[in-house]
Enzyme design. Sequence first.
Site, PDB file in Angstrom:
ATOM      1  N   GLU A   1      -4.849   7.874  -2.634  1.00 24.34           N
ATOM      2  CA  GLU A   1      -5.353   6.607  -2.103  1.00 24.34           C
ATOM      3  C   GLU A   1      -5.668   5.640  -3.259  1.00 24.34           C
ATOM      4  OE1 GLU A   1      -4.818   6.485   0.965  1.00 24.34           O
ATOM      5  OE2 GLU A   1      -5.707   4.548   1.405  1.00 24.34           O
TER       6      GLU A   1
ATOM      7  N   HIS B   1       1.649   4.607  -2.655  1.00 28.20           N
ATOM      8  CA  HIS B   1       1.745   6.053  -2.399  1.00 28.20           C
ATOM      9  C   HIS B   1       3.106   6.575  -2.870  1.00 28.20           C
ATOM     10  CE1 HIS B   1      -1.914   6.837  -0.164  1.00 28.20           C
ATOM     11  NE2 HIS B   1      -1.678   5.917   0.734  1.00 28.20           N
TER      12      HIS B   1
ATOM     13  N   HIS C   1       0.834  -1.206   0.000  1.00 19.34           N
ATOM     14  CA  HIS C   1       0.000   0.000   0.000  1.00 19.34           C
ATOM     15  C   HIS C   1       0.876   1.267   0.000  1.00 19.34           C
ATOM     16  CE1 HIS C   1      -3.683   2.298   1.225  1.00 19.34           C
ATOM     17  NE2 HIS C   1      -2.791   3.085   1.764  1.00 19.34           N
ATOM     18  N   GLU C   2       1.787   1.332   0.949  1.00 19.21           N
ATOM     19  CA  GLU C   2       2.624   2.535   1.048  1.00 19.21           C
ATOM     20  C   GLU C   2       3.540   2.661  -0.170  1.00 19.21           C
ATOM     21  OE1 GLU C   2       1.678   4.615   3.214  1.00 19.21           O
ATOM     22  OE2 GLU C   2       0.482   3.238   4.435  1.00 19.21           O
TER      23      GLU C   2
HETATM   24 ZN    ZN Z   1      -3.095   5.184   2.125  1.00 16.39          ZN
END
Ligand code: ZN
Length: 497
Positions: free
Chosen positions: A291, A265, A261-262
């Site tokens: 997101e 980003h 997830h990160e």
């Molecule tokens: Zn996030």
Amino acid sequence: MGQMEQLKPYLERAMALQAALVLFEWDNETLAPEQAGKYTAKVQGALSEAYQEIMTKKEVRSLLEKCGQEPGLTERERAIVREAAEEYDKLEKIPPQEYRAYQELVAESARIWSKAKQEQDFEQFAPTLEKIISYQKRFAGYQAKEGQRLYDVMLDNYEKGFSMKKLDEFFGLLKEELVPFLHQVMEHGKEIRDDFLEGGYPEEKQRELAEFMAEYVGFDFHRGVLAESAHPFTTNLHNHDVRITTHYKERMDSSLFSVIHEAGHAAYELGVADELTQTFVGQGASMGMHESQSRFFENIIGRDEAFWEPIYPKLQEMFPEKLGDIPREDFVRAINKVQPGLIRTEADELTYSLHVLVRYELEKMLMEEDLDVRELPGLWADKYEEYLGVRPKNVAEGVLQDIHWAQGSFGYFPSYALGSAFAAQIYRFMKQSMDFKGLLRQGELEVIREVLRRHIHRFGKMKDSRQLLRDMTGEDFKPQYYVDYLKEKYGKLYCLK
Ligand code: ZN
């Protein structure tokens, strides 16, 4: 010297102060010693005051005005002036003494919230929350354009172009389609086993896996750092210094998917064009678009069966006692298991947006219908029961679970759900134009990353999220794609129909 040339040094100083603030935030969450907080807060306070001072200077205002009328600016310069002018307006409209009082309130409120949560006592936090809401309403009032609703002003700060009107449609659709669908999954879906994901994953092994996974999905360790913090997050100084964190838990998929997830980003921030970084348009377009990238990596890439084809043997090798006898198909089903729960940050992909729906409806009532904060715990529990079929036993696992309201972040939550929906629309487009699963199967993630960079990342804040979606997919935001994506994926996984 042109107006833009005169404006530049002011903005550069403001950006430098921002970078310093970001670095302190990062440090506080990762390496700073326990007792540093109170003293470092003074340094941060001074930096943040200096930032505000520069950005609200008379010279800056007059230069922004003149630049706004100058016909000769490039597109990039126009975007920088637009973003800086918006920031100026935001800072300038709030009377400084009110802003300071509010900052002090918010600095204190995290502690009050945390204690109330620990002691499961909403009443301890209620008066503070009331004050924060009243400040938020006042600030939104200062910022509002004629006739604009207060909650719309707040929403606009996180996601341009998504007012209540648009979000009512979006969340209305999710409620109508996903609540009964979830019910169907829970009633008629096949059992999925996930016990082997929990326990017996030593931390140093998990750390090794985190580093491998970050690298595998394309996180550039020459321009990035991976560290540990209580709650995983990503931050960046510029496009050559992007930092992510993870945490190590008993359940191995927690850190694993936090890292992916990160890294999503991070891919965004690393992909911003060199000529934009360290300017006012040198970051991701919006909360929701950010997101969308992290969720794209986490769910659409990271939870796909094809993604695991080349690397699952490596995982089995790392954790032979846990995964040695677990076939890949079972592992993939386990990491996609649907489990309606009480905690948003632990939610699976299908139920996630229903957690956000609860928050959206309550924020709207707080800001637009003057809901008494003391009614929040009860309403919260009722909505969880209605949408997710679970009811919190106390406020710690209910209304006090998130820090956002204690930080004054109202209007932030919807972007979490929007991000997932943007990701589904982007996925739909990409599937039509490339052999998506084939690339996952070959481990050729850089091809996918490059498409995202070309259509989204490199533009920074030059375009807003709706514009990016339109330019990439040829269509405005279509929430139906998100619903279709979820129903197809989970209908298949749970052998429905
Ligand atoms: Zn996030």
